[in-house]
Design a protein around this motif. Sequence first.
Motif, PDB file in Angstrom:
ATOM      1  N   THR A   1      38.135  38.507  43.759  1.00  0.00           N
ATOM      2  CA  THR A   1      37.363  37.473  41.961  1.00  0.00           C
ATOM      3  C   THR A   1      38.460  36.097  42.213  1.00  0.00           C
ATOM      4  OG1 THR A   1      36.450  39.456  40.929  1.00  0.00           O
ATOM      5  CG2 THR A   1      35.937  37.413  40.150  1.00  0.00           C
ATOM      6  N   GLU A   2      37.484  35.130  42.232  1.00  0.00           N
ATOM      7  CA  GLU A   2      37.934  33.817  42.511  1.00  0.00           C
ATOM      8  C   GLU A   2      37.059  32.876  41.061  1.00  0.00           C
ATOM      9  OE1 GLU A   2      39.728  31.930  46.355  1.00  0.00           O
ATOM     10  OE2 GLU A   2      40.752  34.127  46.206  1.00  0.00           O
ATOM     11  N   THR A   3      36.125  31.852  41.500  1.00  0.00           N
ATOM     12  CA  THR A   3      35.689  31.189  40.683  1.00  0.00           C
ATOM     13  C   THR A   3      35.101  31.781  39.810  1.00  0.00           C
ATOM     14  OG1 THR A   3      33.501  31.656  42.026  1.00  0.00           O
ATOM     15  CG2 THR A   3      34.897  30.397  43.673  1.00  0.00           C
ATOM     16  N   ALA A   4      34.646  30.409  38.559  1.00  0.00           N
ATOM     17  CA  ALA A   4      33.955  30.746  37.445  1.00  0.00           C
ATOM     18  C   ALA A   4      33.461  31.696  37.657  1.00  0.00           C
ATOM     19  CB  ALA A   4      34.047  29.394  36.839  1.00  0.00           C
ATOM     20  N   LEU A   5      32.087  31.068  38.071  1.00  0.00           N
ATOM     21  CA  LEU A   5      30.595  32.046  38.676  1.00  0.00           C
ATOM     22  C   LEU A   5      31.001  32.788  39.350  1.00  0.00           C
ATOM     23  CD1 LEU A   5      28.536  28.946  40.637  1.00  0.00           C
ATOM     24  CD2 LEU A   5      28.186  30.256  38.232  1.00  0.00           C
TER      25      LEU A   5
ATOM     26  N   TYR B   1      49.816  35.916  32.680  1.00  0.00           N
ATOM     27  CA  TYR B   1      49.708  36.384  33.924  1.00  0.00           C
ATOM     28  C   TYR B   1      48.338  35.250  33.828  1.00  0.00           C
ATOM     29  CZ  TYR B   1      46.990  40.699  32.775  1.00  0.00           C
ATOM     30  OH  TYR B   1      46.238  41.103  31.429  1.00  0.00           O
ATOM     31  N   GLY B   2      48.319  34.100  33.154  1.00  0.00           N
ATOM     32  CA  GLY B   2      46.729  33.575  33.782  1.00  0.00           C
ATOM     33  C   GLY B   2      46.057  33.728  33.354  1.00  0.00           C
ATOM     34  N   SER B   3      45.569  34.447  32.132  1.00  0.00           N
ATOM     35  CA  SER B   3      44.050  34.924  31.997  1.00  0.00           C
ATOM     36  C   SER B   3      44.652  35.091  29.997  1.00  0.00           C
ATOM     37  CB  SER B   3      44.250  36.534  32.336  1.00  0.00           C
ATOM     38  OG  SER B   3      42.777  36.461  31.552  1.00  0.00           O
ATOM     39  N   GLY B   4      42.966  35.299  30.416  1.00  0.00           N
ATOM     40  CA  GLY B   4      43.205  35.284  28.370  1.00  0.00           C
ATOM     41  C   GLY B   4      42.360  35.778  27.155  1.00  0.00           C
TER      42      GLY B   4
ATOM     43  N   SER C   1      39.752  31.114  36.538  1.00  0.00           N
ATOM     44  CA  SER C   1      39.391  31.107  38.271  1.00  0.00           C
ATOM     45  C   SER C   1      41.140  29.790  37.760  1.00  0.00           C
ATOM     46  CB  SER C   1      38.420  30.066  38.384  1.00  0.00           C
ATOM     47  OG  SER C   1      37.738  29.446  36.666  1.00  0.00           O
ATOM     48  N   ALA C   2      41.350  29.929  36.660  1.00  0.00           N
ATOM     49  CA  ALA C   2      41.948  27.668  37.085  1.00  0.00           C
ATOM     50  C   ALA C   2      43.131  27.884  38.163  1.00  0.00           C
ATOM     51  CB  ALA C   2      42.753  28.300  35.769  1.00  0.00           C
ATOM     52  N   ASN C   3      43.457  29.483  38.895  1.00  0.00           N
ATOM     53  CA  ASN C   3      44.539  28.794  40.440  1.00  0.00           C
ATOM     54  C   ASN C   3      45.738  28.669  40.314  1.00  0.00           C
ATOM     55  OD1 ASN C   3      44.826  30.197  43.291  1.00  0.00           O
ATOM     56  ND2 ASN C   3      44.228  28.466  43.660  1.00  0.00           N
ATOM     57  N   THR C   4      46.241  28.363  39.007  1.00  0.00           N
ATOM     58  CA  THR C   4      47.729  27.912  38.860  1.00  0.00           C
ATOM     59  C   THR C   4      48.650  28.379  40.018  1.00  0.00           C
ATOM     60  OG1 THR C   4      48.944  29.449  37.170  1.00  0.00           O
ATOM     61  CG2 THR C   4      47.235  27.642  35.956  1.00  0.00           C
ATOM     62  N   PRO C   5      50.069  27.121  40.217  1.00  0.00           N
ATOM     63  CA  PRO C   5      50.705  28.146  40.762  1.00  0.00           C
ATOM     64  C   PRO C   5      51.391  29.687  40.533  1.00  0.00           C
ATOM     65  CG  PRO C   5      51.569  26.005  40.296  1.00  0.00           C
ATOM     66  CD  PRO C   5      49.989  25.712  39.653  1.00  0.00           C
TER      67      PRO C   5
ATOM     68  N   GLN D   1      49.820  31.603  39.038  1.00  0.00           N
ATOM     69  CA  GLN D   1      48.803  32.615  39.498  1.00  0.00           C
ATOM     70  C   GLN D   1      48.416  33.223  41.028  1.00  0.00           C
ATOM     71  OE1 GLN D   1      45.619  30.846  37.214  1.00  0.00           O
ATOM     72  NE2 GLN D   1      44.612  31.959  36.559  1.00  0.00           N
ATOM     73  N   GLN D   2      48.776  32.076  41.588  1.00  0.00           N
ATOM     74  CA  GLN D   2      48.822  32.456  42.654  1.00  0.00           C
ATOM     75  C   GLN D   2      50.213  33.107  43.147  1.00  0.00           C
ATOM     76  OE1 GLN D   2      48.643  28.611  45.403  1.00  0.00           O
ATOM     77  NE2 GLN D   2      47.294  27.757  43.668  1.00  0.00           N
ATOM     78  N   GLU D   3      51.284  33.046  42.478  1.00  0.00           N
ATOM     79  CA  GLU D   3      52.536  33.915  42.727  1.00  0.00           C
ATOM     80  C   GLU D   3      52.471  35.512  42.915  1.00  0.00           C
ATOM     81  OE1 GLU D   3      56.249  34.052  44.403  1.00  0.00           O
ATOM     82  OE2 GLU D   3      54.999  32.481  44.937  1.00  0.00           O
ATOM     83  N   PHE D   4      51.678  35.452  41.646  1.00  0.00           N
ATOM     84  CA  PHE D   4      51.262  36.725  41.035  1.00  0.00           C
ATOM     85  C   PHE D   4      51.121  37.571  41.697  1.00  0.00           C
ATOM     86  CE2 PHE D   4      49.458  39.660  38.623  1.00  0.00           C
ATOM     87  CZ  PHE D   4      50.306  40.708  37.350  1.00  0.00           C
ATOM     88  N   ASP D   5      49.570  36.708  42.346  1.00  0.00           N
ATOM     89  CA  ASP D   5      48.492  38.087  43.200  1.00  0.00           C
ATOM     90  C   ASP D   5      49.998  37.495  44.682  1.00  0.00           C
ATOM     91  OD1 ASP D   5      46.327  37.746  41.492  1.00  0.00           O
ATOM     92  OD2 ASP D   5      46.223  35.924  42.361  1.00  0.00           O
ATOM     93  N   ALA D   6      50.186  36.472  45.118  1.00  0.00           N
ATOM     94  CA  ALA D   6      51.147  36.750  46.730  1.00  0.00           C
ATOM     95  C   ALA D   6      52.132  38.412  46.306  1.00  0.00           C
ATOM     96  CB  ALA D   6      51.508  35.714  46.992  1.00  0.00           C
ATOM     97  N   ILE D   7      53.235  38.023  45.460  1.00  0.00           N
ATOM     98  CA  ILE D   7      53.542  39.714  45.344  1.00  0.00           C
ATOM     99  C   ILE D   7      52.623  40.613  45.052  1.00  0.00           C
ATOM    100  CG2 ILE D   7      55.709  40.233  43.525  1.00  0.00           C
ATOM    101  CD1 ILE D   7      56.299  37.525  42.572  1.00  0.00           C
ATOM    102  N   ALA D   8      52.303  40.424  44.165  1.00  0.00           N
ATOM    103  CA  ALA D   8      51.286  41.873  44.140  1.00  0.00           C
ATOM    104  C   ALA D   8      50.673  42.725  45.393  1.00  0.00           C
ATOM    105  CB  ALA D   8      49.853  41.733  43.535  1.00  0.00           C
TER     106      ALA D   8
END
Length: 270
Positions: free
Chosen positions: A74-78, A138-141, A237-241, A243-250
């Motif tokens: 899941t990535e986009t706001a939609l 982790y870039g959520s709320g 869906s902000a996809n900050t750096p 968030q990207q790093e967290f996902d890459a490590i996971a």
Amino acid sequence: MSDTVLYEVAGPVARITLNRPDKLNAINSQMLRELEGRIDQAASDDAVKVVILAGSGRAFSAGYDITDEMEDGTETALEWQPILQRDVDLTMRLWALPKPTIAVVQGYCLAGGCELAMACDLIVASDTAQFGEPEIQYGSGPVTLLMPFIIGQKKTNELLFTGDRISAEEAHRLGLINRVVPADELESSARELALRIAPTPLPILRLTKQAITRAYEAQGLRAAVAANVDVSCLINSANTPEQQEFDAIAKTGGLKAALSWRDSRYRSHL
């Protein structure tokens, strides 16, 4: 497939138990579906006057299982909108359950798990419980924005900006929970409270709860919760750096490695 939510009735009290103890009762799609059904079952059974929500094992719930979201891509706001809307609908289904509800909390009560507990009318916690909405780390709320209506603006600001956890004693001081008891007295204390409520006729309990929930909703609770879904979609869906790093490590090292990386970022500023 094992039951991720257990259900039992003893006299006038129904007990709904989150049952993924090996995952700290993280809420996945199966648990969400089963919990929806059990909430409806308790609501429709006229023999039940009070509903207890608990978690098996050493935690109430660590929140929504982010492994599900990572696997779905899941990535986009939609794409986020129907997922987050269903999460909110579950919590508000519990909020609107037309009978008194009691959350019984031990260990972690975090993120979406904390929102479920806050949606209950009363919370009894062990002295080892920890509460919080750490999603920002982790870039959520928070998806179901109930906290401002329960503990007020300033402390909500602090907890949601920092993602910090608080103890049961602090949660009690803030008015987030009703009682703090020793761990070995948690179940008996919650049951005792439920049985103090149960002698009241069910129609009176229903109407009293209706009056209380309407008072909060007159302050704009439902409107605020609904408005927050759109903001949460944008946050996720902000996809900050970061968030990207967290996902890459996971993806390469697993979720525990990603969480360890996240925690180290915040420890470094202490």
